[in-house]
Design an enzyme around this catalytic site. Structure first.
Site, PDB file in Angstrom:
ATOM      1  N   GLY A  72       4.124 -49.210  30.604  1.00 53.83           N
ATOM      2  CA  GLY A  72       5.331 -49.949  30.730  1.00 53.83           C
ATOM      3  C   GLY A  72       6.052 -49.487  32.147  1.00 53.83           C
ATOM      4  N   VAL A 128      -5.724 -41.679  27.173  1.00 54.00           N
ATOM      5  CA  VAL A 128      -6.166 -41.334  28.312  1.00 54.00           C
ATOM      6  C   VAL A 128      -6.023 -42.136  29.502  1.00 54.00           C
ATOM      7  CG1 VAL A 128      -8.429 -40.199  29.448  1.00 54.00           C
ATOM      8  CG2 VAL A 128      -8.123 -39.814  27.153  1.00 54.00           C
ATOM      9  N   LYS A 129      -5.324 -41.650  30.221  1.00 60.84           N
ATOM     10  CA  LYS A 129      -5.052 -42.537  31.643  1.00 60.84           C
ATOM     11  C   LYS A 129      -4.849 -41.702  32.721  1.00 60.84           C
ATOM     12  CE  LYS A 129      -0.162 -43.611  29.804  1.00 60.84           C
ATOM     13  NZ  LYS A 129      -0.350 -43.883  28.491  1.00 60.84           N
ATOM     14  N   LYS A 150       3.578 -26.281  39.001  1.00 63.65           N
ATOM     15  CA  LYS A 150       2.729 -25.089  39.506  1.00 63.65           C
ATOM     16  C   LYS A 150       2.662 -24.959  41.081  1.00 63.65           C
ATOM     17  CE  LYS A 150      -1.323 -22.705  39.064  1.00 63.65           C
ATOM     18  NZ  LYS A 150      -2.865 -22.439  38.197  1.00 63.65           N
ATOM     19  N   HIS A 176      39.559 -14.394  13.296  1.00 61.49           N
ATOM     20  CA  HIS A 176      38.461 -13.482  13.895  1.00 61.49           C
ATOM     21  C   HIS A 176      37.130 -13.698  12.871  1.00 61.49           C
ATOM     22  CE1 HIS A 176      41.172 -12.342  16.762  1.00 61.49           C
ATOM     23  NE2 HIS A 176      41.890 -11.630  15.849  1.00 61.49           N
ATOM     24  N   PHE A 222      27.904  -3.951  -5.221  1.00 61.20           N
ATOM     25  CA  PHE A 222      28.136  -2.987  -6.234  1.00 61.20           C
ATOM     26  C   PHE A 222      28.975  -1.905  -6.161  1.00 61.20           C
ATOM     27  CE2 PHE A 222      23.732  -1.173  -5.200  1.00 61.20           C
ATOM     28  CZ  PHE A 222      24.200   0.063  -4.834  1.00 61.20           C
ATOM     29  N   ASP A 276      36.078   4.161  -8.463  1.00 61.71           N
ATOM     30  CA  ASP A 276      37.371   3.953  -8.203  1.00 61.71           C
ATOM     31  C   ASP A 276      37.767   2.833  -7.799  1.00 61.71           C
ATOM     32  OD1 ASP A 276      35.333   3.522  -6.153  1.00 61.71           O
ATOM     33  OD2 ASP A 276      35.835   5.021  -4.696  1.00 61.71           O
TER      34      ASP A 276
END
Length: 508
Positions: free
Chosen positions: A34, A63-64, A136, A273, A457, A462
């Site tokens: 395209g 594949v091109k 690369k 915060h 838990f 207390d």
């Protein structure tokens, strides 16, 4: 020898203008599919890659470009006499510029009706191969994956006859980042399709949304990155008014939004915060805000307030009376927005709908902890009344509300609630009695008749004993301590009802 550029892009932004300028500067332009047709239609003298390779595009275009005449031209070391000889022997010409972006894999998998076959067909093979080869060999080849870089490349070629090596090195870095992100999206999509939650290796792709003025503190540099694929919550909020969001603004706003998600009824959430300082539900958000404000009119100063309903003018008037950093809502009445915009610096955020499953990540030195998000509320079949007294209907409603809030308070966490609002919040202490005392002190007389939620838990009785002194009537906690009986006995002695949930909500 004339210079050559290979152009093959899925996203065509700016490519015609870029190709024209290269053509005018004497570059031979190779192209495919395209992109080739577009360039020819625009009068650019492009050459098909198949004419260069002498091999047609096959397998429906799969594949091109995977051919020695392409990759040899990209990977050859131009200063290496042996490489030059091999190019000449095989009729291969060097390629100097590669402009490639990839099949729209991301866009494809975001479609509601996408199939696995559609996704697989949109995995690019030749594109990443060319990009990586060119990157690369950056000492000789200019690789472009971002249309924003086209003009810079043209300017340097006009001025110097070629791009500068430092530019090619920078573009190579961008190219490897581009293919890494692309592969990460594919990998995570396939992980999901295979139902794999915690693979042997894990990668995430994020794209920079903005540079921050600074991080958590002024001496720290920072930036904000969004999920490359799809995200909601704070990352998708639209700023309607006010200054740019800071690092801490975003972090705090996220905490407010996460807590807001817990509620279906009209809710107001105030955060400071990352800890909630006032939370309430009501028949409308005006009343919800008034209740949330009453919880802690001191801490809300300079904080963030979030709503899960459209913000009205009356609520906006109340908000305008105090200093707030951020106001968040899914929408705003025109009059409400006009009222809030009179405050120059307040950030006004429009919250988007939607949800995406994400991991909860915690960075540690040299590694990362990854877990599912804590999205569990209450399992009704696990709720156990462990005391002689059972909570009343009103108390049970407040217990459920307090449990939603305590989940979002830093551990050790205690929340006191009454009539659909928090009256005291104790956060982030190194033992459980301190946040209990803190929340009771904050609540004052409002503690009497309230309920208490604990994220974990009770190792000792207390907390129950302090609750009794304050007139708290009911408690919800996970249970599971070896000393549960001591807490149950203390509750029975005080006439307090207590529920065990069987789950905890640590938030560190």
């Amino acid at each position: 020898m004339s210079k050559r550029a290979l152009i093959s892009v899925s996203k065509k932004d700016g490519i015609v203008d870029f190709a024209k300028k290269l053509d005018e500067m004497g570059y031979e332009i190779l192209s495919t599919g395209g992109t080739y047709r577009l360039l020819k239609d625009m009068g650019i003298n492009a050459v098909k890659v198949s004419d260069v390779t002498g091999f047609p595009e096959i397998l429906d275009g799969r594949v091109k470009t995977l051919h020695p005449k392409i990759h040899g031209g990209l990977l050859a070391i131009r200063d290496d006499e042996n490489h030059r000889r091999q190019l000449e022997e095989n009729g291969i010409k060097p390629i100097d510029i590669v402009a490639v972006n990839l099949y729209p894999f991301k866009e494809t998998i975001l479609k509601d009706d996408v199939t696995l076959e559609d996704a697989i067909e949109n995995i690019d093979i030749g594109g990443p191969s060319m990009i990586r080869a060119a990157a690369k060999n950056y000492r000789y080849v200019t690789v472009l994956v971002d249309p924003d870089d086209y003009d810079k490349v043209v300017e340097e070629i006009k001025e110097y006859g070629n791009t500068k090596e430092e530019t090619r090195f920078y573009l190579a870095m961008k190219a490897f980042g581009h293919t890494a992100s692309y592969d990460s999206l594919i990998y995570n999509y396939l992980l999901d399709k295979n139902g794999v939650e915690f693979p042997d290796t894990i990668t995430f792709s994020f794209e920079k949304s903005q540079d921050m003025r600074y991080g958590e503190n002024p001496h720290q540099k920072a930036a904000f990155y969004k999920n490359s694929l799809k995200s909601f919550g704070i990352s998708e909020c639209v700023k309607l008014h006010g200054k740019e969001l800071s690092f801490n603004n975003i972090n705090d706003a996220n905490a407010a939004i996460e807590l807001l998600k817990e509620f279906d009824e009209p809710a107001a959430v105030a955060v400071k915060h990352t800890n909630p300082c006032g939370v309430a539900v009501a028949d409308n958000i005006y009343d919800a805000f008034k209740k949330a404000y009453e919880c802690d009119p001191v801490s809300i100063f300079g904080g963030i307030v979030a709503f899960n309903r459209k913000l009205d003018a009356n609520t906006a008037l109340e908000l305008s009376k105090i200093f707030l950093e951020i106001i968040i809502a899914p929408d705003f009445e025109e009059e409400a927005l006009a009222i809030l915009e009179k405050k120059k610096n307040v950030r006004i955020l429009k919250l988007s709908d939607g949800y995406v499953k994400e991991y909860d990540l915690k960075k540690v030195e040299g590694g990362i902890l990854v877990q599912e998000k804590d999205e569990v509320d209450l399992y009704d079949d696990k709720l156990t009344v462990v005391t002689k007294n059972a909570p009343s209907e009103r108390e049970l409603k407040d217990l459920r509300f307090a449990w939603k809030v305590v989940k979002h308070v830093k551990s050790n966490a205690i929340v006191l609630a009454k009539d659909g609002m928090t009256v005291g919040i104790g956060a982030g202490q190194v033992n459980r009695i301190w946040p209990t005392e803190q929340s009771i002190r904050q609540a004052g007389e409002k503690a009497r008749g309230s309920v208490l939620a604990s994220d974990a838990f009770f190792p000792f009785p207390d907390v129950v004993e302090e609750a009794s002194k304050a007139g708290i009537t009911s408690i919800i906690q996970p249970g599971g301590s070896i000393n549960d009986d001591a807490s149950i006995d203390a509750a029975d002695k005080a006439g307090i009802s207590m529920i065990f949930t069987g789950i905890r909500h640590f938030k560190h």
